[in-house]
Design an enzyme around this catalytic site. Structure first.
Site, short mmCIF file in Angstrom:
data_model
loop_
_atom_site.label_atom_id
_atom_site.label_comp_id
_atom_site.label_asym_id
_atom_site.label_seq_id
_atom_site.Cartn_x
_atom_site.Cartn_y
_atom_site.Cartn_z
N GLU A 90 1.15 -9.33 11.46
CA GLU A 90 0.89 -8.74 10.16
C GLU A 90 2.20 -8.53 9.39
OE1 GLU A 90 -1.48 -4.87 8.29
OE2 GLU A 90 -1.29 -5.10 10.46
N TYR A 94 5.31 -0.04 7.96
CA TYR A 94 4.32 -0.75 7.14
C TYR A 94 5.02 -1.35 5.93
CZ TYR A 94 -0.66 -1.60 6.07
OH TYR A 94 -1.87 -2.17 5.83
N ASP A 135 0.78 -1.23 0.00
CA ASP A 135 0.00 0.00 0.00
C ASP A 135 0.81 1.29 0.00
OD1 ASP A 135 -1.94 -1.90 0.22
OD2 ASP A 135 -2.85 -1.09 2.02
#
Length: 439
Positions: A404, A360, A178
């Protein structure tokens, strides 16, 4: 579960299966019940591979649940919303996308208006390869094949913006990676209106502030244009040909050709498409000067500068020339990636200024990208690379659980706990290494 698993592997298998069982909603698997309660396309493709090793009935249901959100033009949305949840259980929710106002969207199902890497045909083929009952599996493939073929027709017809054979993404979320630093340059060129879109408070691991406003702005532009392919081709500010997305597209196109043969359809159009994609990846995304693949920004027709894990995506191409494979392996094992990371593969070049070990998709290791590189390495008979990725992934989950994503230097788990694709892909890795082949 295979009897060939060791005691340690059996414990990992059972733990991964518990995560998938806990995340099962009755029709699909929540990526992470607390943070990601809906059904994501990219996630479901990975999750189905793991479910095929554990609960095959759920693996098939997972894919069918996702494809109920497919639009009339074949577009497979990246989110199918669970409308039983509170309206603001996740941002951006259905109110941003307004799919119910689009004539081609399915009735009674709320979805996003973007797509994600088309891994689904490859997933379906892997389900068939490990199926205990090939006749039942063949019947499932026959049911799914028209949906997969429609998905690929949409990509070829509506997303080949550069008329090259490659598909273009119109938003960072479509990449699966993303907020990768790869998108920093085209995002920086996007002009924002005075008002902000995103909520002020978001989980600390996710992009916030102006970056997130840019993501939402791109959605608003697409939505207000009715998600029309002509707008995407002629006016949308973010249009990128990405090597990882196109490598997944190529791998799934090969898989779709094989599925066509299994169900009695014509594989030739899929094979012809695969040939075009193969040549276009080499012609348009290979940078001989730096010895790696990089995304191409179609708005200024330049390769984007930051090297990420996406550079290794074309290992999924079984016909990738041997010299290029060697270049990619050298880069992967160098101090820019696995050579300096104790828990590879970091998602960004460690030596790049944009690298962020906790940011991330800007540096951490993800099991999904590890799986893709592992699968590509198997296809090129690279046991050293495949074993490295298998071992690193197992060390991550043994140490930190099914998180994650993970710190690439010390393996610390980050983001959500009990993340479904982390658990599912561990099951697939264990099954592929240890389970006997289906007859």
């Amino acid at each position: 579960m295979s009897s060939r698993l060791t005691g340690d592997e059996t414990a990992l298998w059972k733990a991964a299966a518990r995560v998938l069982d806990a995340n099962w909603t009755g029709t699909s698997t929540a990526a992470s019940p607390g943070l990601y309660p809906h059904q994501w396309s990219w996630d479901s493709a990975f999750i189905s591979m793991g479910l095929a090793r554990h609960r095959r009935d759920r693996a098939e249901a997972e894919l069918l649940s996702l494809f109920r959100g497919q639009w009339a033009d074949g577009m497979l949305p990246h989110i199918v919303f669970n409308t039983s949840l509170a309206r603001h259980a996740f941002f951006p929710g259905p109110e941003l996308w307004r799919s119910e106002r689009q004539p081609g969207a399915p009735r009674g199902v709320l979805t996003s208006g973007l797509t994600q890497p088309p891994l689904h045909a490859l997933t379906a083929l892997r389900l068939h390869e490990c199926a205990p009952d090939r006749e039942s599996s063949r019947a499932f493939l026959a049911r799914l094949y028209p949906m997969l073929a429609a998905q690929h027709r949409y990509l070829a017809r509506c997303r080949d913006v550069g008329s090259s054979g490659l598909v273009a993404i119109c938003h960072p979320w479509e990449s699966g990676l993303d907020n990768s630093p790869a998108w920093d340059r085209p995002l920086a060129a996007l002009r924002l209106p005075p008002s902000a879109y995103a909520p002020a408070q978001r989980p600390h691991t996710l992009p916030t502030g102006e970056d997130y406003d840019r993501y939402v702005r791109l959605v608003a532009l697409l939505r207000d244009a009715g998600y029309h392919p002509g707008y995407l081709r002629d006016a949308h500010p973010f249009v990128v040909e990405d090597p990882l997305v196109n490598a997944v597209y190529l791998a799934s196109t090969h898989a779709l050709a094989e599925i066509a043969g299994i169900v009695g359809a014509d594989p030739v159009p899929h094979l012809e498409c695969a040939g075009r994609v193969h040549h276009a990846i080499l012609d348009r995304l290979w940078d001989a000067d730096t010895g790696c693949f990089r995304p191409r920004d179609l708005r200024d027709d330049r390769l984007l500068p930051v090297v990420t894990v996406g550079a290794f995506g074309p290992l999924l191409d079984p016909e990738l020339p041997a010299p290029i494979v060697r270049n990619l392996v050298d880069l992967l094992l160098s101090a820019r990636f696995a050579g300096a990371a104790g828990y590879p593969v970091p998602t960004c070049d460690i030596q790049a200024p944009a690298f962020d070990r906790g940011g991330y998709w800007r540096g951490p290791t993800w099991i999904s990208t590890n799986w893709l590189v592992w699968y590509g390495a198997l296809g090129h008979d690279l046991p050293v690379v495949a074993d490295l990725l298998y071992g690193a992934t197992m060390r991550l989950v043994r140490q930190s659980g099914f998180r994650e994503f993970f710190d690439p230097f010390d393996g610390t788990g980050r983001g959500s706990h009990d993340y479904a694709w982390s658990a599912a892909l561990v099951l697939d890795l264990l099954g592929a290494r240890r389970a006997p082949q289906a007859a």
